[in-house]
Design an enzyme around this catalytic site. Structure first.
Site: not given
Length: 250
Positions: A14, A16, A64-65, A152
């Site tokens: 992730g 970028s 796509d992790v 979260y």
């Protein structure tokens, strides 16, 4: 302070944009070789240009992790391209907001299981290199009640707990594991940048909760990540560092 990171091979999942790109740039500035992954080619191309401008050798890949097989293949490809792995930074988040099943699933798939799988795969390569360092990116939401985003907060708490477990598990292989818990971080196109435009009352209340009266920057997270992965941080493992400008104090 000597960080001794030049020539190290660093993987940032992730990486970028936002915090991930800030961390990748921090390592690139120290003379590291960098691999980043993301879901979009356009953002990867822009990030590559930024990192190469810092003099780094750069590998990028769409991944796509949440897809375990794709993530494992990416880690192996990064190791092959860079010539090994010394540092892994697990940065992505599914940003599962609220308390819905979908929010919980996003968090488990991206914030937790992607981290587990990436670390499992990358540490195989670190062991061949004689050791290494893993840095997880969690959130201060995992350190306190998170009424707006319970899913979260809970998955980030899981990351914080797993950091200590991994540190214990991997110390014998000369691999350190630490975690950063950022506070509210602002960058173009990010959640708080959008909130500033679309939910100014929320943005204002968050800003007012930070003693320094501003939100943080990706570079301020990157500075801590680079230290934790460096020789200067070689006696630090199993720790979570809140980087929040004192946000938790209030």
């Amino acid at each position: 302070m000597k960080l001794n990171l030049e020539g190290h091979n660093v993987v940032v999942t992730g990486g970028s944009r936002g915090i991930g790109l800030g961390i990748a740039a921090g390592f690139a500035a120290e003379g590291c070789n960098i691999s980043i992954c993301a879901r979009g080619q356009e953002s990867l191309d822009a990030a590559r240009a930024d990192l190469e401008a810092l003099g780094a050798k750069v590998h990028t890949a769409i991944c796509d992790v949440a897809d375990g097989k794709a993530l494992e293949a990416y880690i192996d490809a990064a190791a092959a391209e860079l010539g090994g792995i010394n540092v892994l930074v697990n940065n992505p988040s599914g940003f599962g907001t609220g308390d819905s099943d979908e929010a919980w699933q996003k968090g488990m798939d991206v914030d937790v299981m992607a981290l587990v799988r990436a670390t499992r795969q990358a540490t195989k390569h670190m062991e061949k290199a004689g050791g290494g360092s893993v840095v997880h990116i969690a959130s201060i939401s995992g350190l306190a009640a998170s009424a707006r985003n319970p899913a979260y907060g809970a998955v980030k708490a899981a990351v914080i707990h797993y950091t200590t477990t991994q540190a214990s598990m991997l110390a014998g292989r000369n691999i350190r594991v630490n975690c950063i818990a950022p506070g509210s971080i602002e960058f173009p196109g990010g959640l708080w940048d959008m909130a500033k435009k679309n939910a100014p009352d929320l943005y204002g209340s968050i800003k007012a909760s930070i003693p320094f009266d501003r939100l943080g920057t990706p570079e301020e997270i990157a500075n801590v990540a680079v230290f934790l992965a460096s020789d200067a941080g070689r006696w630090v493992t199993g720790q979570t560092v809140a980087v929040d400008g004192g946000q938790l104090l209030r």
